[in-house]
Motif scaffolding. Structure first.
Motif, mmCIF file in Angstrom:
data_model
loop_
_atom_site.group_PDB
_atom_site.id
_atom_site.type_symbol
_atom_site.label_atom_id
_atom_site.label_comp_id
_atom_site.label_asym_id
_atom_site.label_seq_id
_atom_site.Cartn_x
_atom_site.Cartn_y
_atom_site.Cartn_z
ATOM 1 N N PRO A 253 1.180 3.943 -6.581
ATOM 2 C CA PRO A 253 1.647 4.274 -7.937
ATOM 3 C C PRO A 253 1.838 3.002 -8.753
ATOM 4 N N ALA A 254 1.717 3.112 -10.060
ATOM 5 C CA ALA A 254 1.864 1.946 -10.927
ATOM 6 C C ALA A 254 3.314 1.482 -10.945
ATOM 7 N N PRO A 255 3.568 0.202 -10.774
ATOM 8 C CA PRO A 255 4.938 -0.305 -10.915
ATOM 9 C C PRO A 255 5.418 -0.107 -12.351
ATOM 10 N N ASN A 256 6.709 -0.072 -12.521
ATOM 11 C CA ASN A 256 7.237 -0.085 -13.886
ATOM 12 C C ASN A 256 6.944 -1.431 -14.542
ATOM 13 N N PHE A 257 7.090 -2.488 -13.753
ATOM 14 C CA PHE A 257 6.690 -3.808 -14.238
ATOM 15 C C PHE A 257 6.545 -4.753 -13.053
ATOM 16 N N ILE A 258 5.904 -5.883 -13.320
ATOM 17 C CA ILE A 258 5.659 -6.905 -12.316
ATOM 18 C C ILE A 258 6.108 -8.243 -12.878
ATOM 19 N N ALA A 259 6.792 -9.034 -12.065
ATOM 20 C CA ALA A 259 7.155 -10.397 -12.429
ATOM 21 C C ALA A 259 6.382 -11.336 -11.520
ATOM 22 N N LYS B 127 17.734 8.682 3.861
ATOM 23 C CA LYS B 127 16.636 8.669 4.832
ATOM 24 C C LYS B 127 15.297 8.942 4.147
ATOM 25 N N TYR B 128 15.296 9.840 3.195
ATOM 26 C CA TYR B 128 14.077 10.143 2.438
ATOM 27 C C TYR B 128 13.614 8.903 1.675
ATOM 28 N N ALA B 129 14.556 8.237 1.019
ATOM 29 C CA ALA B 129 14.223 7.022 0.279
ATOM 30 C C ALA B 129 13.742 5.920 1.214
ATOM 31 N N ALA B 130 14.333 5.835 2.403
ATOM 32 C CA ALA B 130 13.921 4.811 3.362
ATOM 33 C C ALA B 130 12.480 5.025 3.812
ATOM 34 N N ALA B 131 12.101 6.279 4.040
ATOM 35 C CA ALA B 131 10.735 6.571 4.443
ATOM 36 C C ALA B 131 9.745 6.236 3.327
ATOM 37 N N ILE B 132 10.122 6.556 2.083
ATOM 38 C CA ILE B 132 9.264 6.238 0.934
ATOM 39 C C ILE B 132 9.122 4.729 0.782
ATOM 40 N N GLU B 133 10.226 4.020 0.891
ATOM 41 C CA GLU B 133 10.191 2.564 0.776
ATOM 42 C C GLU B 133 9.278 1.953 1.836
ATOM 43 N N SER B 134 9.383 2.439 3.063
ATOM 44 C CA SER B 134 8.556 1.921 4.155
ATOM 45 C C SER B 134 7.074 2.187 3.910
ATOM 46 N N ALA B 135 6.754 3.416 3.502
ATOM 47 C CA ALA B 135 5.353 3.769 3.268
ATOM 48 C C ALA B 135 4.769 3.016 2.083
ATOM 49 N N LEU B 136 5.557 2.848 1.030
ATOM 50 C CA LEU B 136 5.062 2.153 -0.156
ATOM 51 C C LEU B 136 4.889 0.664 0.132
ATOM 52 N N ARG B 137 5.766 0.094 0.915
ATOM 53 C CA ARG B 137 5.621 -1.317 1.286
ATOM 54 C C ARG B 137 4.304 -1.532 2.034
ATOM 55 N N GLU B 138 4.008 -0.628 2.949
ATOM 56 C CA GLU B 138 2.760 -0.749 3.697
ATOM 57 C C GLU B 138 1.546 -0.560 2.798
ATOM 58 N N ARG B 139 1.606 0.409 1.898
ATOM 59 C CA ARG B 139 0.491 0.660 0.985
ATOM 60 C C ARG B 139 0.209 -0.579 0.117
ATOM 61 N N LEU C 35 7.117 9.536 -6.248
ATOM 62 C CA LEU C 35 6.581 8.458 -5.416
ATOM 63 C C LEU C 35 5.973 9.010 -4.128
ATOM 64 N N ALA C 36 6.632 10.010 -3.545
ATOM 65 C CA ALA C 36 6.157 10.572 -2.282
ATOM 66 C C ALA C 36 4.787 11.229 -2.427
ATOM 67 N N ASP C 37 4.456 11.701 -3.632
ATOM 68 C CA ASP C 37 3.151 12.327 -3.858
ATOM 69 C C ASP C 37 1.997 11.367 -3.596
ATOM 70 N N TYR C 38 2.250 10.068 -3.688
ATOM 71 C CA TYR C 38 1.201 9.068 -3.465
ATOM 72 C C TYR C 38 1.081 8.661 -1.993
ATOM 73 N N LEU C 39 2.013 9.104 -1.158
ATOM 74 C CA LEU C 39 2.173 8.514 0.168
ATOM 75 C C LEU C 39 2.112 9.553 1.278
ATOM 76 N N ASP C 40 1.780 9.095 2.474
ATOM 77 C CA ASP C 40 1.856 9.916 3.672
ATOM 78 C C ASP C 40 3.079 9.450 4.447
ATOM 79 N N LEU C 41 4.115 10.272 4.474
ATOM 80 C CA LEU C 41 5.372 9.876 5.099
ATOM 81 C C LEU C 41 5.435 10.212 6.584
ATOM 82 N N SER C 42 4.416 10.871 7.114
ATOM 83 C CA SER C 42 4.472 11.322 8.511
ATOM 84 C C SER C 42 4.509 10.159 9.493
#
Length: 297
Positions: A70-76, A106-118, A153-160
């Protein structure tokens, strides 16, 4: 200043960590002082407003698109080498304090982990401090105008493939520390029923030990350990008392040898599910029902 950066400024901690040079260490100051530094703390100790990812690539500002993220809100980005921090704002912040609900964490943690990997982001980045997008040194690029929901955010990711237990990174550490410390505290308080200050120190010592044992490569900072230990100690000391535990033991003893004659069982079970007596006496739900079954067989 655009809406995304206004949103960032509004949600900064009142007294954040900040620095102009990471080599000289971090300082704490009022926001009006800290906000002029190159680096600043994006999230406070009780809420997660931003997912921030560290991408050490010369093309970090555009790599997310090629990765299908997903597109970041912004990048520095660092204008000298292109390395960047990617910011994803949350419409509804996740409460990271131990008194918050565990399921969203826990839901946010899974999203954070998957997005970091992506994103191919640095696994060792702790997120305590970030490139301050309000500082003129960084090259700031803005993309998504609206803050994200977790579901979006989860729509972009595979949380399994991203269980949050036994993870050494991000929000998963908070979940695991809270679970482990809570279980220990409910047993430990019955060993002498210590005063609150003494029990708080014991919880902090235990949290420090878990931090070293579980998160060897990426430990939680001391302030997060302290907030977790204080919350667990406060709840446990207030709700699991010597009088309450003695009353429960007496009740169990009085039931010894009695046979269940049926009738009202469903009502009693419903009442137990609502009152959760196992919490007030410091045992697990499974142990509570095992003991109850023994007294009725």
């Amino acid at each position: 200043m655009t809406a995304q950066l206004d949103f960032f400024r509004e949600r900064l901690p009142r007294k954040p960590y900040h620095t102009n040079d990471l080599m000289t260490g971090l300082q704490i100051a009022q926001l009006k002082t800290a906000i002029s530094s190159r680096y600043i703390q994006p999230n406070g100790p009780t809420h997660k407003y931003w997912f921030v990812f560290d991408v050490d690539s010369s093309t970090a500002a555009i790599d997310w698109y090629d990765q299908g993220a997903p597109a970041p809100n912004f990048i520095a980005a660092n204008p000298q080498n292109g390395h960047a921090h990617l910011f994803y704002g949350l419409e509804v912040p996740v409460r990271t304090a131990p008194d918050g609900k565990l399921a969203p964490l826990k839901y946010a943690a899974a999203i954070e982990s998957a997005l970091r990997e992506r994103l191919g982001a640095d696994m060792g980045y702790k997120g305590l401090i970030c490139k301050n997008p309000l500082h003129g040194f960084w090259r700031v690029t803005q993309y998504e105008k609206e803050p994200y929901t977790l579901d979006w955010l989860a729509d972009y990711l595979d949380l399994s493939d991203h269980p949050i237990k036994r993870t050494e990174y991000g929000l998963g550490r908070n979940c695991e520390l809270f679970d482990a410390l809570s279980k220990w505290a409910r047993r430990a308080i019955r060993q002498g029923w210590p005063k609150y200050d003494q029990f708080l120190q014991a919880c902090l010592d235990r949290a420090t030990g878990y931090n070293a044992q579980y998160f060897t490569h990426n430990p939680l900072p001391h302030n997060e350990l302290f907030h977790t230990a204080r919350s667990v100690a406060k709840w446990t000391h207030a709700h699991i008392t010597q009088a309450g535990f003695s009353e429960w033991q007496a009740t169990q003893g009085a039931k010894g040898g009695k046979k269940s004659k049926g009738g009202g069982r469903k009502t009693n079970e419903r009442s137990a599910r609502q009152s959760k007596p196992w919490e007030s006496i410091g045992i697990s739900k499974a142990t509570y029902y095992r003991n109850k079954q023994k007294t009725t067989d």
